[in-house]
Write a protein that holds these residues in place. Sequence first.
Motif, PDB file in Angstrom:
ATOM      1  N   GLY A 102       0.803  -1.207   0.000  1.00  0.00           N
ATOM      2  CA  GLY A 102       0.000   0.000   0.000  1.00  0.00           C
ATOM      3  C   GLY A 102       0.837   1.259   0.000  1.00  0.00           C
ATOM      4  O   GLY A 102       2.056   1.218   0.178  1.00  0.00           O
ATOM      5  N   THR A 103       0.133   2.372  -0.185  1.00  0.00           N
ATOM      6  CA  THR A 103       0.788   3.678  -0.258  1.00  0.00           C
ATOM      7  C   THR A 103      -0.038   4.692   0.501  1.00  0.00           C
ATOM      8  O   THR A 103      -1.276   4.722   0.373  1.00  0.00           O
ATOM      9  CB  THR A 103       0.950   4.129  -1.721  1.00  0.00           C
ATOM     10  N   LEU A 104       0.647   5.531   1.269  1.00  0.00           N
ATOM     11  CA  LEU A 104       0.024   6.648   1.966  1.00  0.00           C
ATOM     12  C   LEU A 104       0.661   7.935   1.461  1.00  0.00           C
ATOM     13  O   LEU A 104       1.890   8.041   1.423  1.00  0.00           O
ATOM     14  CB  LEU A 104       0.206   6.533   3.473  1.00  0.00           C
ATOM     15  N   MET A 105      -0.169   8.914   1.084  1.00  0.00           N
ATOM     16  CA  MET A 105       0.334  10.183   0.592  1.00  0.00           C
ATOM     17  C   MET A 105      -0.440  11.310   1.263  1.00  0.00           C
ATOM     18  O   MET A 105      -1.656  11.194   1.490  1.00  0.00           O
ATOM     19  CB  MET A 105       0.196  10.284  -0.939  1.00  0.00           C
ATOM     20  N   HIS A 106       0.291  12.393   1.573  1.00  0.00           N
ATOM     21  CA  HIS A 106      -0.360  13.507   2.244  1.00  0.00           C
ATOM     22  C   HIS A 106       0.422  14.792   2.010  1.00  0.00           C
ATOM     23  O   HIS A 106       1.660  14.777   1.973  1.00  0.00           O
ATOM     24  CB  HIS A 106      -0.465  13.234   3.750  1.00  0.00           C
ATOM     25  N   HIS A 107      -0.315  15.891   1.833  1.00  0.00           N
ATOM     26  CA  HIS A 107       0.271  17.229   1.745  1.00  0.00           C
ATOM     27  C   HIS A 107       0.061  17.907   3.091  1.00  0.00           C
ATOM     28  O   HIS A 107      -1.067  18.252   3.467  1.00  0.00           O
ATOM     29  CB  HIS A 107      -0.396  18.027   0.622  1.00  0.00           C
ATOM     30  N   ALA A 108       1.142  18.072   3.850  1.00  0.00           N
ATOM     31  CA  ALA A 108       1.044  18.520   5.237  1.00  0.00           C
ATOM     32  C   ALA A 108       0.519  19.945   5.337  1.00  0.00           C
ATOM     33  O   ALA A 108       0.992  20.838   4.631  1.00  0.00           O
ATOM     34  CB  ALA A 108       2.401  18.414   5.914  1.00  0.00           C
ATOM     35  N   GLN A 109      -0.439  20.136   6.235  1.00  0.00           N
ATOM     36  CA  GLN A 109      -0.974  21.460   6.536  1.00  0.00           C
ATOM     37  C   GLN A 109      -0.434  22.026   7.839  1.00  0.00           C
ATOM     38  O   GLN A 109      -0.532  23.225   8.083  1.00  0.00           O
ATOM     39  CB  GLN A 109      -2.513  21.390   6.613  1.00  0.00           C
ATOM     40  N   PHE A 110       0.125  21.163   8.659  1.00  0.00           N
ATOM     41  CA  PHE A 110       0.632  21.570   9.968  1.00  0.00           C
ATOM     42  C   PHE A 110       2.069  21.078  10.123  1.00  0.00           C
ATOM     43  O   PHE A 110       2.461  20.046   9.577  1.00  0.00           O
ATOM     44  CB  PHE A 110      -0.229  21.006  11.106  1.00  0.00           C
ATOM     45  N   THR A 111       2.828  21.844  10.911  1.00  0.00           N
ATOM     46  CA  THR A 111       4.196  21.444  11.217  1.00  0.00           C
ATOM     47  C   THR A 111       4.219  20.618  12.486  1.00  0.00           C
ATOM     48  O   THR A 111       3.624  21.001  13.494  1.00  0.00           O
ATOM     49  CB  THR A 111       5.094  22.685  11.396  1.00  0.00           C
TER      50      THR A 111
END
Length: 237
Positions: A102-111
Amino acid sequence: MTKIVLFLNVIFSILWPEGWAEVVLGTETDEFDFDGLPGAQHEFKIEVGAGKEECFYQKIVAGGKLHISFEVIYGGDTRINAYLRNPVNPGYIDSVEYQGVGTLMHHAQFTGPYAICLDNTMSRMASKLVYVFLVTYVEEEWSKYRQEIEEVELTVSNFTVSIQNVHESVKDALVHQAQSRMHVIKDWYLITGNNSYIQTWSICQCVVVIMCSGIQVFFVRRLFRGTNVTPTAKPRA
């Protein structure tokens, strides 16, 4: 051992969020990994025990991108659940349920430290070994880094061209020096040969002149040589 290292990394990132700053390309920043790249890249294997859940954390800055790929290498039915949580929302922001790959992808909004969890609670008897590949980067920083690398490569290319030009010039100078040496040697042999030729002919001419002078003196003296008696032995008058 892997669990201990991941746990220590999490503790240090929480207690000393500014303690891992690194100087990269002349700028001190904590948004870069220790390999000098604008982001982080990790690959490792982790064993998830039967009926357990293992989580590890990766710090990501706001605006960064996260990509996680995993594969169950062996254990049970080689399937597992994977979840991703951000440091603000306690819920899961992305998940893959009961998959071997599987693959998990995310564009971070928080540090902050994002949690990546591998859930094996559905398997009560078998532990599972999971291979994980994680990449996180800031696209703007990566573009800047790539541009700087291209500029460095261009500078190195220009320097290489300059070095090649210098090498060609040095080679031409060496060829010119070799030709000059050959000309000097040729002139030396020519001068030496002329000197020997002139000396030989000068000595020969001197010998001829001396011989001619001696012959002339001999014949001139014979012209003026006379006797005091006649052929009959009588005194000449």
